[in-house]
Write a protein that holds these residues in place. Structure first.
Motif, PDB file in Angstrom:
ATOM      1  N   ARG A   1     -10.005   1.972   0.982  1.00  0.00           N
ATOM      2  CA  ARG A   1      -9.865   3.437   2.273  1.00  0.00           C
ATOM      3  C   ARG A   1     -10.251   2.517   3.236  1.00  0.00           C
ATOM      4  NH1 ARG A   1     -12.552   8.580   0.711  1.00  0.00           N
ATOM      5  NH2 ARG A   1     -14.712   7.205   1.921  1.00  0.00           N
ATOM      6  N   ARG A   2      -9.161   3.079   4.125  1.00  0.00           N
ATOM      7  CA  ARG A   2      -9.366   2.857   5.853  1.00  0.00           C
ATOM      8  C   ARG A   2     -10.972   3.190   6.325  1.00  0.00           C
ATOM      9  NH1 ARG A   2      -4.188   4.399   8.346  1.00  0.00           N
ATOM     10  NH2 ARG A   2      -3.472   2.774   6.696  1.00  0.00           N
ATOM     11  N   GLU A   3     -10.944   4.511   6.103  1.00  0.00           N
ATOM     12  CA  GLU A   3     -12.363   5.527   6.369  1.00  0.00           C
ATOM     13  C   GLU A   3     -13.503   4.883   6.295  1.00  0.00           C
ATOM     14  OE1 GLU A   3      -9.089   6.325   3.946  1.00  0.00           O
ATOM     15  OE2 GLU A   3      -9.480   8.511   4.986  1.00  0.00           O
TER      16      GLU A   3
ATOM     17  N   ASP B   1       0.647  -0.947   0.205  1.00  0.00           N
ATOM     18  CA  ASP B   1       0.206  -0.081   0.233  1.00  0.00           C
ATOM     19  C   ASP B   1       0.572   0.829  -0.054  1.00  0.00           C
ATOM     20  OD1 ASP B   1      -2.045  -1.234   0.018  1.00  0.00           O
ATOM     21  OD2 ASP B   1      -2.185  -1.830   1.767  1.00  0.00           O
TER      22      ASP B   1
ATOM     23  N   THR C   1      -6.316   7.535   4.104  1.00  0.00           N
ATOM     24  CA  THR C   1      -5.753   6.436   3.423  1.00  0.00           C
ATOM     25  C   THR C   1      -4.710   6.539   2.543  1.00  0.00           C
ATOM     26  OG1 THR C   1      -7.577   5.085   3.239  1.00  0.00           O
ATOM     27  CG2 THR C   1      -6.583   4.758   1.665  1.00  0.00           C
TER      28      THR C   1
ATOM     29  N   SER D   1      -0.615   0.255   7.298  1.00  0.00           N
ATOM     30  CA  SER D   1      -1.392   0.161   8.581  1.00  0.00           C
ATOM     31  C   SER D   1      -0.118  -0.059   9.795  1.00  0.00           C
ATOM     32  CB  SER D   1      -1.825  -1.361   8.484  1.00  0.00           C
ATOM     33  OG  SER D   1      -0.514  -2.218   8.561  1.00  0.00           O
TER      34      SER D   1
ATOM     35  N   THR E   1      -5.219   1.806  -3.151  1.00  0.00           N
ATOM     36  CA  THR E   1      -5.223   0.759  -1.454  1.00  0.00           C
ATOM     37  C   THR E   1      -6.895   1.376  -1.480  1.00  0.00           C
ATOM     38  OG1 THR E   1      -2.843   1.630  -1.174  1.00  0.00           O
ATOM     39  CG2 THR E   1      -4.692   1.131   0.683  1.00  0.00           C
TER      40      THR E   1
ATOM     41  N   GLN F   1     -16.531  -0.327  -0.126  1.00  0.00           N
ATOM     42  CA  GLN F   1     -15.405  -0.451  -0.270  1.00  0.00           C
ATOM     43  C   GLN F   1     -14.011  -0.963  -1.142  1.00  0.00           C
ATOM     44  OE1 GLN F   1     -12.892  -2.226   3.200  1.00  0.00           O
ATOM     45  NE2 GLN F   1     -11.873  -0.922   3.204  1.00  0.00           N
TER      46      GLN F   1
ATOM     47  N   GLU G   1      -1.091   6.510  11.642  1.00  0.00           N
ATOM     48  CA  GLU G   1      -2.340   6.714  11.476  1.00  0.00           C
ATOM     49  C   GLU G   1      -2.212   7.868  11.229  1.00  0.00           C
ATOM     50  OE1 GLU G   1      -4.891   4.340  12.412  1.00  0.00           O
ATOM     51  OE2 GLU G   1      -6.102   5.828  12.897  1.00  0.00           O
TER      52      GLU G   1
END
Ligand code: FES
Ligand code: FES
Lengths: 789, 162
Positions: free
Chosen positions: A12-14, A4, A513, A528, A10, B93, A531
């Motif tokens: 999106r983590r959100e 990533d 992200t 990961s 990648t 997602q 943050e």
């Protein structure tokens, strides 16, 4: 290779919180003991406030207090962040903008009073009982009428509705006029860039909190730039120093410009919370949003293009009236000037350009930046007038553009309107567009449409934009009252994980992200491990926020700078531990190695040593591994692209259907292609909305006719097709470390002229050559009327 | 104030409401289920979409009292029992069907109702069904793609108009 890193799509983590209902938007914040504010807004466009009687309302259940302008006597007005100097060297006229209307109301929606009560319903009920007498005055809505002698004055005390009369480049004016006099051909076009409402799906919300014991204010607000709000509201409106004012913009449900500005409601809840010693919350209804969020665009323009006998562009002249609305919104004055006039070269070698912009006060909602801000207006007029010129001259619009494009070997290119384009290759993006939109196959498709009784057309537009706003010293000379750098703090934790505090703000762009991808790439760790923290002035460095497609170009550059400082320090620590020279230390895949040896230390060895400095060069370096950087760009970035739209017009009804839309962009380097494509797709829908559907309309008395989603046509899922989006053309930006240009506004900039050009093309192919222009939005009735004129 | 009870995401809940309290207010303010959003005041945007007895309903258009005793499902009740994303949520997602996330709960609820009724919709059917849900961020491209993918259709080839 880090997982990533830069270039990866990648996920999106959100999304995890948004998809499960765990997002934390401002309206989701409820503070124990909070009271509710409701604003009473003017229902007339212009009037004198004769009296406000709050007695009956004050006695109603739950009412805590009713505020009017008198309560704000000791408080500053809402400030304007940009001062434009006019053609004659005079500063613009800058009327007062009170938090609550003082003496006069100047647009429908102007807040007159605010009720604060125990519940939202009680506040609303009590508002009904406030008796306000207003002596209605004649209103002025039309800009040209507002400049006529004898027009009603929006602000009596400044004596004119002309905010400024700006000329650029003023010294070129005579030379441009001469070039027009000599021209072999002149194409003239009168057009309107329709007024729009940004309408992010989340309406604005503000919650003010006050802790009396330490005199501490907190404002939770739907903002794209919490630090800017803290500065403007603290220093200019309420007189609260920064250390006593925290501004938090948590998850924000879209902005598109409309959440850049400092609004009266933010100052109100902050002020009222202190007065009442209670948290105070205000949530805008959509109807309120239509009459209180800053609107966008609203230019009326005459554009003229001069060409020589060989069809080379020799000069461009633009006269624009730009609507400011009733007050100056935070950045309003710079939109029709510095974000518009400097882009009028477009992608072309036009040697002489002059633009005159008259900014006008009217009895309408203030107008400010909306996705693209000035650049869509510039692109629209330019790409429309070039298309019209091609039709008048009987040449292919694509070829006319190509002939006049700045050539790839001419970069860096100094335009006649101050800016220097660092890179670009417009021939390449145009070629790409024609290839992927199958331009060659158009004739066959048009014949097929014709067989069905439909008119098919193909329109192109090529845009340039200036993103990554902006070099602070330059904008300072141009009247900005702010710097436009960005900031980042990179905190490496003892066990190696990384926390980044950025001054940028994400309200849909996915920074959590992409910013992590940038750091992961540089350190060689997994994304990961990183943050991203944003949106809270209490824990982020002073930053200017997100707008103008600047987050990666400016905020990302600050992040690179801070991360480089981290890497340099970490290498010194590694050199100490490995007993080598820092210059010999290499960082690869999260490991520090002495070049040419197998001696190495892991990332965590170094981060632990930084925080547990038992074996550490304490005489030379401080412990810890945390760095802050501010990045001030040396130039704008210049994304560009070729857009193509294929439409079908129904000759019976005038209805326009978009059959396909293709975007071939050059955004320089790309960190996350998936996110970039999403940004373009969203922009395209907004641009298509402007071209076909959207319009904020006022009647002559200043009533807003389009005050809800019932009357303001937002693009819906079945108004748009799947888009073809390509970003394989790449000329990296030469002056920022990532080589990135910005992609947030492109779609909204390039698409309106492509759509209109396509409709005109369809009509011309069907022999309706009398139709040279149709003003947006191209509703069926407007298209039908043009066809049948 | 009147007492109202209903089953929300499988749990029986009750609370005191006024006659004019909307279902969305009861969910957000009464139960703290803030995943359901309010994007307009004219029933146009769909940000407030929930399921009532299996049907997609704009929760700003019904009073809490009108759904007394009903089965209500909100975005908070859409994940798999182990907390992982459902196929539809995962498709959103995977295909970047959301940006700011504000319209997303409504989009997911409306799409889930479509797929329950029509397990393999066409592109046109998805677009038509989502007409009542506004999104200002995505241009709908990736939302439509996500719903098609969640229905098991192959969206790996570039999608183009016509
Ligand atoms: S909030 Fe229910 S439709 Fe908009
Ligand atoms: S993702 Fe922002 S409104 Fe849809």
């Amino acid at each position: 290779m880090p997982k990533d890193g830069i270039g990866a799509s990648t996920k999106r983590r959100e999304d995890l919180r948004f998809l499960t209902g765990k997002g934390r938007y401002t309206d989701d914040i409820n503070i124990r003991g909070q009271a509710y504010a409701h604003f009473i807004r003017s229902d007339v466009a212009h009037g004198r406030i004769v009296s406000i009687d709050t007695a009956a309302a004050e006695a109603m259940p739950g009412v805590l207090r009713i505020f009017t302008a008198a309560d704000f006597a000791g408080v500053g007005g809402l400030p304007c962040g940009w001062q434009v100097t006019d053609r004659h060297g005079k500063p613009m006229l800058e009327p007062k903008h009170p938090v609550l209307a003082d003496g006069k109301v100047r647009h429908v929606g102007d807040p007159i009073a605010a009720v604060v009560a125990e519940t939202y319903e009680q506040a609303r009920d009590a508002a009904e009982a406030v008796v306000i007498e207003i002596e209605e005055l004649p209103a002025v809505v039309d800009m040209k009428a507002a400049l006529q002698p004898g027009s009603p004055l929006v602000h009596d005390e400044i004596g004119s509705n002309l905010c400024y009369d700006w000329g650029f480049v003023e010294e070129n004016r005579a030379a441009v006029d001469e070039a027009f006099a000599r021209a072999a051909h002149v194409t003239t076009l009168d057009l309107v860039n329709n007024r729009l409402v940004a309408n992010p799906m989340e309406p604005r919300v503000a919650v003010g909190d006050f802790e009396a014991h330490n005199d501490q204010h907190t404002l939770y607000t739907t903002s794209q730039n919490p630090h800017v709000i803290r500065l403007l509201m603290g220093a200019f409106v309420l007189g609260i120093p920064e250390h006593k004012l925290r501004v938090v913009a948590p998850d924000v449900g879209g902005g598109f410009g409309s959440k850049i500005y400092h609004y009266a409601e933010e100052a109100f809840v902050t002020f009222a919370a202190k007065q009442l010693k209670r948290p105070v919350k205000w949530t805008s209804s959509r109807s309120e949003a239509f009459m209180s969020d800053a609107h966008g665009r609203d230019h009326v323009t005459r554009i003229e293009l001069a060409l020589d006998a060989d069809n080379n562009f020799t000069a461009l002249r633009c006269l624009t009236h730009a609507n400011m609305g009733a007050y100056l919104s935070t950045f309003a004055p710079c939109i029709p000037t510095w974000l518009h006039g400097t882009l009028l070269a477009g992608n072309y070698r036009t040697p002489l350009i002059y633009t005159n912009v008259k900014a006008v006060f009217t009895n309408t909602v203030p107008v400010d930046a909306y996705r693209g801000a000035g650049r869509p207006e510039a692109t629209f007029q330019l790409e429309r007038v070039v298309d019209k010129a091609a039709r008048e001259l009987g040449v292919d619009p694509v070829e006319l553009r190509r002939q006049n494009f700045i050539r790839p070997d001419q970069f860096p290119y100094q335009t006649p309107v101050a800016v220097v384009y660092d890179t670009g290759n417009y021939h390449a993006t145009m070629d790409k567009l024609l290839e992927i939109s199958d331009y060659a196959g158009f004739a066959a498709r048009a014949a097929e449409s014709q067989a069905r009784g439909k008119l098919r057309g193909f329109g192109v537009a090529h845009y340039i934009e200036a993103c990554g706003i902006a070099p602070s010293n330059l904008v300072g000379q141009l009247g900005a009252r702010a710097g436009l750098y960005e900031s980042a703090t990179v905190r490496v934790n003892a066990t190696g994980s990384i926390t980044v505090m950025t001054g940028s703000h994400s309200h849909g762009q996915g920074h959590e992200t992409t910013f992590a991808q940038v750091v992961a790439e540089m350190i060689g760790c997994d994304a990961s491990q990183v943050e991203i923290v944003h949106g809270d002035t209490a824990n982020t460095p002073m930053g200017m926020g997100t707008y103008g497609s600047r987050s990666l170009a400016v905020g990302g550059s600050a992040l690179v700078k801070a991360t480089n400082k981290i890497i340099n320090k970490a290498k010194k620590i590694a050199a100490h531990l490995l007993e080598a020279a820092p210059e010999d230390i290499e960082l690869k895949d999260g490991k520090f190695t002495v070049a040419g040896t197998d001696k190495s230390k892991s990332w965590v060895d170094i981060t632990l040593a930084a925080y547990v400095p038992h074996n550490y060069p304490l005489a030379e370096m401080e412990p810890g591994l945390e760095e802050t950087a501010f990045y001030d760009p040396s130039n704008f970035t210049y994304p560009s692209g070729a857009y193509g739209c294929e439409v079908e017009v129904d000759p019976e009804t005038g209805k326009v259907t978009i059959l396909s839309f293709t975007a071939a962009d050059d955004f320089g380097n790309i960190v996350n292609p998936m996110i970039v494509e999403g940004q373009v797709q969203g922009g395209l829908a907004q641009g298509i909305g402007q071209a076909l559907l959207e319009s904020a309309a006022y009647d002559e008395s200043g009533q807003l006719l389009t005050g809800s989603f019932m009357d303001y046509a937002m693009p819906r899922a079945d108004d748009v097709p799947f888009f073809q989006v390509d970003h394989s053309s790449c000329t990296p930006c030469t002056h920022n470390p990532l080589g990135v240009k910005g992609c947030g506004e492109a779609g909204a900039i390039g698409s309106p002229p492509a759509v209109v050009n396509a409709v005109i093309d369809a009509l011309h192919r069907a022999g309706m050559t009398h139709v040279t222009h149709i003003d947006m939005p191209l509703t069926p009735s407007r298209v039908w009327a043009a066809m049948n004129a | 104030m009147t007492k109202v009870s209903m089953v929300v995401n499988g749990k029986t809940v009750s609370g005191e409401v006024e006659g004019r309290t909307l279902l969305v207010q009861f969910l957000r303010d009464g139960l703290g289920l803030t995943g359901t959003h309010v994007g307009c005041d004219t029933s146009q945007c769909g940000a407030c979409t929930v399921h009532v007895d299996g049907q997609a309903v704009k929760s700003c258009t019904v009073f809490a009292l009108d759904v007394a005793g009903a089965q209500v499902r909100t975005i908070e009740g859409m994940a798999n029992p182990d907390g992982s994303l459902s196929t539809l949520q995962q498709a959103f997602q995977d295909h970047h069907g959301l940006q700011c996330g504000f319209c997303t709960p409504g989009m997911v609820m409306a799409s889930a109702a479509l797929l329950a009724e029509n397990p393999t919709p066409t592109e046109a059917e998805v677009r038509h069904h989502l007409e009542g849900n506004l999104c200002r961020c995505t241009g709908y491209h990736n939302i439509v793609k996500a719903v098609l993918a969640a229905s098991g259709q192959d969206v790996s080839a570039p999608l183009a108009a016509e």
